[in-house]
Design a protein around this motif. Structure first.
Motif, short mmCIF file in Angstrom:
data_model
loop_
_atom_site.label_atom_id
_atom_site.label_comp_id
_atom_site.label_asym_id
_atom_site.label_seq_id
_atom_site.Cartn_x
_atom_site.Cartn_y
_atom_site.Cartn_z
N VAL A 99 -12.31 22.78 2.21
CA VAL A 99 -11.57 21.60 2.43
C VAL A 99 -10.33 22.26 1.96
O VAL A 99 -9.15 20.97 2.50
N ASN A 100 -10.14 22.72 0.33
CA ASN A 100 -9.25 22.34 -0.46
C ASN A 100 -8.17 23.36 -0.14
O ASN A 100 -6.88 23.22 0.06
N SER A 101 -8.12 24.49 0.91
CA SER A 101 -7.17 25.31 1.96
C SER A 101 -6.49 24.17 2.83
O SER A 101 -5.14 24.71 2.47
N TYR A 102 -6.40 23.17 2.96
CA TYR A 102 -6.45 22.70 4.64
C TYR A 102 -6.25 20.98 3.22
O TYR A 102 -4.69 20.62 3.53
N GLU A 103 -6.10 20.67 2.41
CA GLU A 103 -5.92 19.97 1.53
C GLU A 103 -4.79 20.09 0.31
O GLU A 103 -3.90 19.25 0.33
N THR A 104 -4.29 21.53 0.22
CA THR A 104 -3.59 21.71 -0.31
C THR A 104 -2.75 22.74 0.34
O THR A 104 -0.97 23.39 0.33
N ALA A 105 -2.50 22.51 1.74
CA ALA A 105 -1.59 23.28 2.50
C ALA A 105 -0.60 22.79 2.91
O ALA A 105 0.58 23.42 3.18
N TRP A 106 -0.44 21.98 2.62
CA TRP A 106 0.86 21.21 2.88
C TRP A 106 1.49 20.76 2.10
O TRP A 106 2.81 20.12 1.91
N GLY A 107 1.29 21.71 0.85
CA GLY A 107 1.91 21.02 -0.25
C GLY A 107 1.65 19.50 -1.33
O GLY A 107 2.02 20.05 -2.60
N SER A 108 0.27 19.49 -1.45
CA SER A 108 -0.16 18.39 -2.03
C SER A 108 -1.58 19.20 -3.05
O SER A 108 -1.36 20.31 -2.37
N PRO A 109 -1.57 18.53 -4.30
CA PRO A 109 -2.71 19.58 -5.17
C PRO A 109 -3.71 18.70 -4.97
O PRO A 109 -3.76 17.84 -4.18
N THR A 110 -4.80 19.80 -5.41
CA THR A 110 -5.97 18.64 -4.99
C THR A 110 -5.64 17.83 -5.61
O THR A 110 -5.65 16.78 -6.84
N GLY A 112 1.12 -0.97 0.07
CA GLY A 112 0.01 0.10 0.23
C GLY A 112 1.02 1.10 0.00
O GLY A 112 1.65 1.45 0.09
N ILE A 113 0.17 2.47 -0.13
CA ILE A 113 1.05 3.67 -0.07
C ILE A 113 -0.19 4.65 0.40
O ILE A 113 -1.02 4.42 1.18
N ASN A 114 0.70 5.87 0.73
CA ASN A 114 -0.15 6.58 2.28
C ASN A 114 -0.78 8.13 1.19
O ASN A 114 0.28 8.17 0.38
N LEU A 115 -1.39 8.57 1.75
CA LEU A 115 -1.79 9.51 0.67
C LEU A 115 -1.22 10.90 1.53
O LEU A 115 -2.44 11.25 1.98
N GLY A 116 -0.19 10.91 1.83
CA GLY A 116 0.84 12.04 2.89
C GLY A 116 0.33 13.77 2.57
O GLY A 116 0.42 14.33 2.15
N ASN A 117 0.66 13.97 3.94
CA ASN A 117 0.00 15.16 4.04
C ASN A 117 -0.52 15.90 2.86
O ASN A 117 -0.34 16.98 2.53
N THR A 118 -1.42 16.03 3.57
CA THR A 118 -2.66 15.62 2.43
C THR A 118 -4.26 16.47 3.38
O THR A 118 -3.88 17.57 3.63
N LEU A 119 -4.72 15.09 3.36
CA LEU A 119 -6.37 15.49 4.28
C LEU A 119 -5.86 15.76 5.33
O LEU A 119 -6.79 15.85 6.20
N GLU A 120 -4.54 15.52 5.80
CA GLU A 120 -5.17 15.88 7.29
C GLU A 120 -3.97 16.70 7.38
O GLU A 120 -3.15 17.41 8.91
N ALA A 121 -3.60 17.79 6.64
CA ALA A 121 -3.18 18.78 6.91
C ALA A 121 -3.72 19.62 7.46
O ALA A 121 -4.72 19.23 7.23
N CYS A 122 -2.83 20.50 8.44
CA CYS A 122 -3.28 21.32 9.35
C CYS A 122 -2.81 22.06 10.33
O CYS A 122 -1.38 22.05 10.02
N GLY A 123 -3.55 23.46 11.08
CA GLY A 123 -2.56 24.44 11.63
C GLY A 123 -3.99 25.39 11.57
O GLY A 123 -4.51 26.06 10.96
N ASP A 124 -3.22 26.36 12.58
CA ASP A 124 -3.70 27.68 12.51
C ASP A 124 -3.87 28.54 11.65
O ASP A 124 -4.90 29.36 11.56
#
Length: 401
Positions: free
Chosen positions: A85-96, A65-77
């Protein structure tokens, strides 16, 4: 397909076609009759719940398997929530995330995708998860299922609130309960290709017990909290509707650390369905997997693969074999991987394939931790290192022969 035994040639062909289209290459067109035939033959990975499949069978089918990392778990104040949602999804460098991106995982040979999630993003004061976040996670999970793969949906670091269980148990448990009530309800109708995971690495409480201290003080209390959280997770899912009473579940070990999870104080939750696997992560040695330069706690290791390195890996896998597999508890390596800075491609490749082979050959599912642009290119929808891709395929084809 190289990984696992579950995908038919038909499903693989469909996944590869989608990935090829996303990269601008030509593909053939099926006739209406062929399309109708394919639609009839393709299993329904969204809703199928197979009574004859044990959790061990499921883990075997999950392949590599593989992880979809730094994407839907991206968080921060600092993230502007007005972008949804897309602001969080892309916040840590992932494209949508796109369907083509997920299809590329299947085309590269992966049989399962882990989807880390920060559920506190867009959460109301009463712990109500915003419908748009639930919708988005469900959509990405559907991409995975529609490409014939298994989807693992978890509760990730999520700004670290889980650490509060040691000081404010009731408040944290209220939030934990509300999250899993909503997530369980949302995914109740999905089949056994959708797996829920209790939490990530955060199931440890260093303020109660630090395993580096050499003392046993506070250890029992720290383990007790993790065991109670995992039991609550199972109870919540089993008491919800749809297919959840029989859903296969993934239970996070203590800190998802091999040694601490194999400790007798860690206990798997009681489960009326008997459908739980345990999750550990593998970043050993940390001086190789995590460090890219020397730090105050260790000297960066730039190579891996010595006889000693191999012995440590084998010993760790044997611990999991003895503690869990030999007792009928399937194991998923929810994350394994290493940083690539200050290391050669050969060293990185040697480590990744050695871990995958050691786990897979024992019937575990190893899931590569990946973020944008490290091992998989989310723009071209292809693995960056074609040799690594082929060597991973070879593991699935030969490791159990």
């Amino acid at each position: 397909m190289g990984f696992g035994k579950k995908l038919t040639a038909l499903v693989l062909a469909a996944a590869m076609t989608a990935a090829a289209c996303s990269c601008g290459t030509e593909s053939g067109k099926s006739t209406a009759g062929e399309e109708s035939s394919q639609a009839e033959e393709k299993p329904d990975f969204r809703t199928e719940m197979r009574d004859d499949m044990t959790t061990g069978d499921i883990v075997a089918e999950m392949g590599l398997g593989i992880n979809l990392g730094n994407t839907l778990e991206a968080c921060g104040d600092w993230i502007d929530s007005s972008g949804g949602v897309n602001s969080y999804e892309t916040a840590w460098g992932s494209p949508t995330v796109t369907e083509e991106m997920i299809a590329g995982y299947a085309a590269a040979g992966f049989d399962s995708v882990r989807i880390p999630v920060a559920w506190s993003n867009l959460m109301g004061d009463d712990y109500t998860v915003a419908p748009e976040l639930l919708d988005r996670v469900e959509t990405v999970a559907q991409y995975v299922l529609d490409n014939g793969m298994y989807a693992v949906v978890n509760l990730h670091w999520d700004n670290g609130w889980i650490a509060g269980f040691s000081t404010d148990y009731d408040t944290c448990m209220e939030k934990y309960t509300r999250i899993w009530e909503q997530v369980s309800e949302r995914f109740a109708g999905y089949g056994d290709h959708l797996i829920l995971e209790s939490m990530n690495e955060e199931g440890c409480f260093d303020d109660l017990w630090n395993h580096y201290s050499g003392s046993e003080d506070g250890k029992a209390e720290a383990y007790s909290i993790v065991n109670r959280i995992n039991q609550k997770f199972v109870d919540l899912v089993r008491s919800s509707g749809g297919n959840n009473p029989e859903r296969h579940l993934l239970i996070a070990g203590y800190a998802t650390d091999v040694d601490m999870t194999c400790d007798e104080m860690f206990q798997m939750p009681e489960d009326s369905a008997g459908r739980c696997a345990v999750s550990v992560h593998y970043y050993t040695p940390s001086t190789f997997c995590i460090l890219e330069e020397d730090a105050d706690w260790g000297k960066a290791k730039t190579t891996w693969g010595s006889p000693r390195d191999q012995r440590i890996l084998e010993k760790d896998m044997e611990k999991l074999q003895t503690r869990f597999l030999d007792n009928g508890i399937p194991v998923i390596i929810g994350e394994y991987g290493c940083s690539t800075g200050n290391k050669t491609e050969d060293a990185v490749r040697t480590f990744l394939t050695a871990v995958a082979r050691a786990a897979y050959s024992r019937g575990m599912c190893p899931m590569l931790w990946d973020i944008t642009g490290v091992f998989y290119d989310r723009s071209s929808c292809k693995m960056i290192d074609s040799q690594l891709e082929q060597e991973l395929r070879d593991i699935a084809e030969t490791a159990r022969n």
